[in-house]
Structures are given as structure tokens and as C-alpha cells.
Design an enzyme around this catalytic site. Structure first.
Site: not given
Length: 520
Positions: A15, A17-18, A20, A22, A41, A134
Site C-alpha cells: 500500500g 500513502g502521501g 511513504a 509499504v 515502510k 489518525d
């Protein structure tokens, strides 16, 4: 073949994210001899490098300090291709987002168990003056064995004085998924405390119970107005069978006024641990294969569900004959004939030892097997480790010695535990008590199994020592300089974790003697 950190082979992307990405990776070179899957990550190299590196550095420091069975731990950190990375265990299972997408709303029992574990994790983080910032379903991981783990403390920040420059407004206020953010976080408040996480957890639990978000809006301004002026729809209107105490508790967690909101995660967790009325449990368990009020041998009446695993369910129960509370564990479709299972349980019940939880009764019922054990209010070993870090080493050593003593006793009588994990090591005072000997090698918890047990190969006493080493390794994890006693104990643990059984301690007695020599 390029290796991250010289020993991690990237397998595929899990997956992104903004800031990083993974990856799933395999550790192919380990000083412990472990051949394990991990999640890595890696910081992206594009977009806002200074802010991203600052936040990634925060995440590393935050994760490294936390040791808790319901928080994804940190194995190590480094730099690869000029990009920082951190290594975490690969959690086999799914996120709460995936579970809700796949199955819709969860059963009330599942949510109650999840809420307890998440509140416990947040209470621990808040005790370290860390706010997650979060909390959302995609950051709640559900392992294959049913344990809940909270991940991604990437935008958490220290509340203690560190001497570092304060975060910018953008890094303090806006990160986090807006649908689950508290009003004060949406407003950009820098001085968030644990009550912001409690609001977010309230949103998560509301969605888990109803399949819908409590505040359905489209932009950040609308979200803020809605959170400040409109209460979330009543849980009991959305799902009438939710107990009133739980519905009211979640409603209080979703209160816009932070001063009127539930004050601590521990207080929030108590809502889910005080039990329900008998009629409520009867309704909740109608769809379960083992329901409340099911009589076991016309003697044990099942009550509050405590845990559900791959092949077993554990309940609080009332022993009508002796008028006492007990714990009943029900194994569904276990291996072997009824005679073979009875003989196995009979031999386990014969293990009378001060550091082994006694079996009070056992037998076969329906298509399964039941085991009755005394009810002990004490929690697993994790409850000792994370509550008092400065005092833990002496207690950890003593508990390790107690477990080794119990294992040596069992091994001498031909029994292997095969399911050693934190929740199966109970702590009574400063002493450890071993619970739940497995009926077969397949019933163990994957995260703590030895390589030979995971592969289905033959197991022996050294498999138990590997699992004990996994528990102790987690307990002793620390990024700060360890004390001499901790370093010595860690060396003992490293040998227990060797990939080859021949390289491990040959017996629990040998491991116990090595632990005894670690006294500072």
C-alpha cells in the site's frame, strides 16, 4: 539482488500513502536465524521532502518507544537509496476497513472485544504522552488469530518537552483522515490530547456497529460545523440491539465539547468491560455456534465471551454446582476421535504445577471439546511489561524463570505447549502462570510459532522455547540503551530464537539456568 538494509528482499507493494510506500519483504539474513516476513515502510522521494522527513522521523521515534501487544511494533530502521525506512512485522489478517467492506457491520461481541483492545493500546500510548492523531479503520489491523493491533503513528507527536522545534500548523492540525477527526483536530488545534483519539475511536466503533459513519459530510468546513452543532444519529436507532450502556458511552466519546467528552481511554474501555445483562447476552449469542445459556454437562452456563480464536471460543461461565465463576474454552471440530481427545486432555489435566493453570474439568460435547479452568482476574504478561518499564526487567526475568520451570515439568512428561503467547502467560503478583496447552500443533498462534511449527514439521520442546523467546523479545524491545541485565537476558532470548532447533537451548532447564545467570 538488491536488498533493503542488506537483508530484506522486497516482494511486493502492500500500500502507499502521501509520504511513504509499504512493501512486503522477506528477511533473508538475520542474526537470530529467523526467516520471517516483514512490512517495510519507505519514505517517498517526491513531494515535500523536508516535512515528510520530519514526520517520518517522528514516526520512528514514536513507534520505537512503544511495546504493547495491541500496537504494531518496530523491528529496526535505516536508510535505503537515500530514503529512510522502518521495518515492522507483517501482520497476517486484514484491516478493519477490509473487514467492514467484506462483511458489513460487525457483531456486537467483535466490537466489544476490539474496543477493549484499542482502548488498552491508546491508554498505553497516552501514558507516554503520545497522541495517535489518525485512528481510523484502515489503521486497525485484525490478525489471523483475531487480535487487534493499532498501526501507523505517523502523525503522532510528543506532548512532552523534547527541546525540538514545535511542528508547523499544517503538520499539527490537518493530517489524519477527516471523516474520523475530532472537531479540535479539524479546527487545527495544536494542543491535542488523548481525548481527540477517543473521539476518533468513537467514530470507528460507530461505523463498525452500524456500517455507516456518524457524520456524513463532504468538506472540512461542513464536517466542523456538523461536529459542533449536530449529534451523531443514535446508535440504538441504527441498531436497536446495541446495549444502552455501550450506545451512551460511544455517544459521550463523540461529544463535540472536549471538556464533556470521555476523559481517558481507560475510562472509555470500562464501558466495554463491565458486562451486560443476561437478556442482552442471550440476544447477542443467538447466532453463535455456542450460545450463552448453553448448558455444558448440565453444570456450566456460558456467559461473557472472552476471546475467539481460529479453532476455539473462550467464555466466562458459572459453575452451578460449586457456585463459582470459571472459564470455559470450547474447541470446535478438533482433531482425533473423542477417545483420543479425552486421553489427551486427561494427560494435560494431570500437569499439576504451581506455574500451570489447572484444568478443573473437561469432556466432549456436540462436535467439540470443552475445558474448564479457574477464573483469574490477572491479564497476560503484556500487562506487566508496558505499565512500568523501569521496574519490568526483574519481573520479566522472574516470569521467564517461572514459565521455564512449568515447561521443564511438562516436557519431562511428554507435553509440549505449542501455543505460548502473551495472553497465555498470566501474571499473578510478580509470578508467571502458563495457561492453555494446545490440543494439537495446528491450534497455535502464527505470530509466535517456531519455523518448524509453521511449516507443519515435527516439533519438540525447543519449539516452545522459540515461542517463549518471541514473547520475551517483544517485551524487551527498546531503542534506548539497554541495561546490562536486559542485554544479558536478550542474549538468552537470541539463542532461543535461532532458526535451527539444534542451535537453540536444548531444554527449558538449560534456558532457565542461562536466565538465572543474567542477574546483574
Amino acid at each position: 539482488m538488491a536488498l533493503v538494509g542488506g537483508k530484506y528482499e522486497l516482494l511486493r507493494e502492500l500500500g502507499s500513502g502521501g509520504s511513504a510506500i509499504v512493501y512486503l519483504a522477506r528477511e533473508i539474513v538475520s542474526e537470530l536465524g529467523a526467516d520471517r516476513l516483514v512490512a517495510i515502510k519507505v519514505l517517498r522521494d517526491e513531494g515535500g521532502p523536508l516535512a515528510a522527513k520530519h514526520r517520518f522521523s517522528q514516526e520512528i521515534r514514536v513507534m520505537a518507544k512503544m511495546v504493547h501487544p495491541n500496537i504494531v511494533p518496530l523491528f529496526e530502521t535505516g536508510v535505503w537509496n537515500d530514503r529512510p525506512y522502518l521495518v515492522m512485522p507483517f501482520v497476517e489478517g486484514e484491516s478493519l476497513t477490509q473487514r467492514i467492506t467484506r462483511s458489513g457491520r460487525l457483531s456486537i461481541e467483535e466490537v466489544v472485544t476490539m474496543a477493549r483492545e484499542l482502548c488498552d493500546a491508546l491508554e498505553y500510548a497516552h501514558s507516554l504522552r503520545i497522541v495517535h492523531r489518525d485512528v481510523k479503520p484502515s489503521n486497525v489491523l485484525i490478525t489471523a488469530s483475531g487480535r487487534v493491533m493499532l498501526s501507523d503513528f505517523g502523525i503522532a507527536r510528543w506532548l512532552e518537552l523534547t527541546g525540538e522545534e514545535r511542528p508547523t500548523r499544517s503538520s499539527a492540525g490537518t493530517p489524519g483522515t477527516m471523516a474520523y477527526a475530532s472537531p479540535e483536530q479539524i479546527a487545527g488545534d495544536r494542543d491535542l490530547d488523548g481525548r481527540s483519539d477517543i473521539f476518533s475511536l468513537g467514530c470507528v466503533l460507530y461505523e463498525a456497529l452500524t456500517g455507516e459513519l456518524p457524520f456524513a459530510d463532504s468538506d472540512s468546513r461542513a464536517r466542523l460545523v456538523q461536529r459542533l452543532t449536530i449529534d451523531a444519529p443514535s446508535l440504538r436507532l441504527m441498531r436497536p440491539e446495541v446495549p444502552e450502556k455501550i450506545a451512551n458511552g460511544i455517544a459521550r466519546a463523540l461529544t463535540a465539547d472536549v471538556e464533556r467528552r470521555t476523559r481517558t481511554a481507560r475510562e472509555f474501555g470500562e464501558i466495554f468491560s463491565g458486562g451486560m445483562e443476561p437478556a442482552e447476552y442471550q440476544a447477542l449469542h443467538e447466532s453463535m455456534s455456542w450460545s450463552r445459556l448453553t448448558p455444558i454437562k448440565d453444570r456450566y452456563v456460558l456467559g461473557q465471551p472472552l476471546r475467539e480464536e481460529r479453532f476455539a471460543q473462550t467464555f466466562m461461565a458459572q459453575d452451578k454446582r460449586v457456585e463459582r465463576s470459571v472459564v470455559v474454552k470450547l474447541f470446535e471440530n478438533p482433531e482425533g476421535t473423542e477417545l483420543e481427545r479425552t486421553q489427551k486432555l486427561d494427560s494435560i489435566a494431570a500437569l499439576q504445577h504451581p506455574h500451570i493453570v489447572s484444568i478443573l474439568d473437561f469432556g466432549c460435547v456436540k462436535s467439540g471439546t470443552f475445558v474448564v479452568q479457574p477464573f483469574m482476574r490477572e491479564g497476560g504478561i503484556g500487562g506487566v511489561i508496558w505499565q512500568a518499564r523501569s521496574q519490568s526487567i526483574t519481573r520479566v526475568r522472574q516470569i521467564a524463570l517461572d514459565v521455564c520451570d512449568a515447561l521443564a515439568f511438562a516436557h519431562q512428561r511428554g507435553h509440549f505447549h505449542l501455543n505460548i503467547k502473551p495472553s497465555n502467560i498470566l501474571v499473578v503478583g510478580n509470578r508467571g502462570v502458563l495457561a492453555d496447552f494446545a490440543l494439537s500443533a495446528r491450534t497455535g498462534t502464527v505470530e509466535f510459532q517456531s519455523p518448524e511449527q509453521r511449516s507443519g514439521s515435527a516439533v519438540d520442546a525447543r519449539s516452545d522455547l522459540f515461542s517463549l523467546g518471541m514473547v520475551l523479545s517483544s517485551a524487551l524491545a527498546s531503542t534506548n540503551s539497554a541495561s546490562r541485565a536486559e542485554r544479558a537476558l536478550l542474549e538468552v532470548v537470541k539463542k532461543a530464537l535461532m532458526k535451527s532447533p539444534a542451535a537453540r537451548w536444548s531444554s527449558a532447564l538449560e534456558m532457565s539456568r542461562a536466565i538465572t545467570r543474567t542477574v546483574a
